[in-house]
Enzyme design. Sequence first.
Site, PDB file in Angstrom:
ATOM      1  N   HIS A  82       0.835  -1.225   0.000  1.00 16.33           N
ATOM      2  CA  HIS A  82       0.000   0.000   0.000  1.00 16.33           C
ATOM      3  C   HIS A  82       0.863   1.266   0.000  1.00 16.33           C
ATOM      4  CE1 HIS A  82      -3.248  -2.755   1.272  1.00 16.33           C
ATOM      5  NE2 HIS A  82      -2.324  -3.237   2.082  1.00 16.33           N
ATOM      6  N   SER A 130      15.305  21.604 -16.520  1.00 20.76           N
ATOM      7  CA  SER A 130      14.116  22.418 -16.761  1.00 20.76           C
ATOM      8  C   SER A 130      14.565  23.715 -17.406  1.00 20.76           C
ATOM      9  CB  SER A 130      13.430  22.694 -15.421  1.00 20.76           C
ATOM     10  OG  SER A 130      12.670  23.882 -15.501  1.00 20.76           O
ATOM     11  N   LYS A 134      16.505  21.840 -11.226  1.00 21.85           N
ATOM     12  CA  LYS A 134      15.835  20.589 -11.567  1.00 21.85           C
ATOM     13  C   LYS A 134      16.717  19.598 -12.337  1.00 21.85           C
ATOM     14  CE  LYS A 134      11.488  20.163 -10.821  1.00 21.85           C
ATOM     15  NZ  LYS A 134      10.636  20.133 -11.831  1.00 21.85           N
ATOM     16  N   GLU A 139       9.773   8.625 -17.115  1.00 24.78           N
ATOM     17  CA  GLU A 139       8.396   9.095 -17.340  1.00 24.78           C
ATOM     18  C   GLU A 139       7.921   8.766 -18.760  1.00 24.78           C
ATOM     19  OE1 GLU A 139       8.210  13.263 -16.243  1.00 24.78           O
ATOM     20  OE2 GLU A 139       9.170  12.805 -14.339  1.00 24.78           O
TER      21      GLU A 139
END
Length: 459
Positions: free
Chosen positions: A156, A277, A283, A290
Site C-alpha cells: 500500500h 528544466s 531541476k 516518465e
Amino acid sequence: MAQLWGGRFTKETDKLVYNFNASIGFDQKFFKQDVEGSKAHVKMLGSVGILTSDEVDTILEGLTGIYQDVIEGKLEITSEYEDIHSFVEANLIERTGDTGKKLHTGRSRNDQVALDMRLYVRDEIDETRDVLIKLLKVLHRLMKEHVDTYMPGFTHLQKAQPVTLAHHIGAYMEMFKRDYKRLGSIRERMNECPLGAGALAGTTYQLDRRMTAELLGFDGPTLNSMDSVSDRDYVIEFLSALSLIMMHLSRFCEEIIMWNSNEYKFIELDDAYSTGSSIMPQKKNPDIAELVRGKTGRVYGALTSLLTTMKGIPLAYNKDMQEDKELTFDAIDTVKGCIALFTGMIDTMTVNKDRMKDSAAHGFTNATDAADYLVKNGVPFRDAHGIIGRLVLYAIDQNKSLDELSLHEYQEICPVFKEDIYEAISMKTCVEKRNTIGAPGPEAMNEVIRINEEFLSNK
Ligand code: ARG
C-alpha cells in the site's frame, strides 16, 4: 500507380482510393522478408518442375540484385507502387522480363503478406528477446551487488518489512524472465508457414509446402489455407507480450521516479539519463522513466486496436487486416527502444545505500518480527499482534523507533520482553533470518542469484 491487377477494370483507380488502399508507406518495413519469402517460393517452384532451373537462377539473381540495390541506396522504394510485393515484382520484371512474370505462380498476395508478417514478427521476437537479455544481465549485476543493501519493502506504499535492494530488483528479474520465456513460447506456436495457402483455398499446382516451410526455418506448413491467410492471432499474442513488458517497465519506472525524488533520495539517476528544466535551474528530471511509463499506453493501444480490428472479420482474407502493420511496427520499435533506454538508465544510476537503510530503520518495518519474538516466547500470535500495536502507538507518541525504546518501556507494555528483543528486531536479523527460497535473506538470495546465473549463461 503501379498495380498488380487492372485487367478487369475499365477505369483508372481514383487517386484518393489508390492512396487509401496503398500500403507501401509502411509494408516496406518487411522488404527483406518479402524477398526472402519469394526466393524460397521460387526455389520450390523449380524443385517441383513448375519453373526451369534457368528461370529459377534468373529470378533469384534478380531478387538478390533488387535487395542489394535497395540496401545500398541505389534503388528507392517509392509510393508509385501499391505495396512492397508490387515493388519487388515490378522491379523483377523490369530486370528479367517475361521470366520475372512467373514469380507469382501459385501464390496470392494473401499468403504472401501472411508469410511476410510472420517472418517479420518472428525476427522481431528474437530481437526483443536479445534486448531483454541485456536488461536481465544488468538486473543480475545489481542483484549481486546489493544482497546486503537494506531497504523498506512496501505494501500500500506504506513501509511494511525490511527487504534488500537485491530482493526488490529480483522481483523485476522474475517478471522480465517470464516475458523472455513468454516470447519464446509465442515463437514456437507461430512457427508454421502459411505460404502455399494461395488466396484462401490453396492452389491446383503441386506445390511442395513442406519444402518452403523448411527453407524459411518453419517447423512445417500451416494446416488450413483459410486460417493461414486470415490468422493474426500470433500478432495479437506478440502485442500482448509487448504490453506486459511495458507494464513491467512502467511499474519499475514509477519506482525509479519516486526513488529519485527529493523526498526518497534512494537513488540518483546519471546526468546522461536525466533532463533539466528550462526555467528551474535546480531541476534534474527523470524524463526517460516518465516517457517509458507514458509510452505504455501507446503499446496497450496497439493491442486493443488489433483485437478490435480482428473482431467480427468473416473468413478468410479481408482488407481490414492490412491495419495490423503500422500499429505493430510502432509497438515493436517503441518497446525495443524503451527496454534499451531503461537498461542504460538503471545501469548508470547510483544507489544511496545509507538512505535506503535509514528509511528501513524508521517506519516500524520490524514490527512483525517483534510480534514473532513474543510468539516464540509463548504468547499467542493474535495477542502478540495487539501488544505490538500498542507498542507502536507508544513509540510514535515518543517519536522513537522500536529499537530506541528502553527495556523498561517494553516491559511496561508486556513483561515477556527480555534483553534479547533488540537482537530479534535488529534489521540484520529481520532480513538475514528470512531464508526460505524467494525471501530476502542472503542464503536464499544467493541461491536465486545462482539459478539466474545459470539461466543467463550462454545467452
Ligand atoms: N497490403 C495487403 C495487406 O497488408 C496485402 C494483401 C493484399 N491482398 C488483397 N487481396 N488485396 O494485407
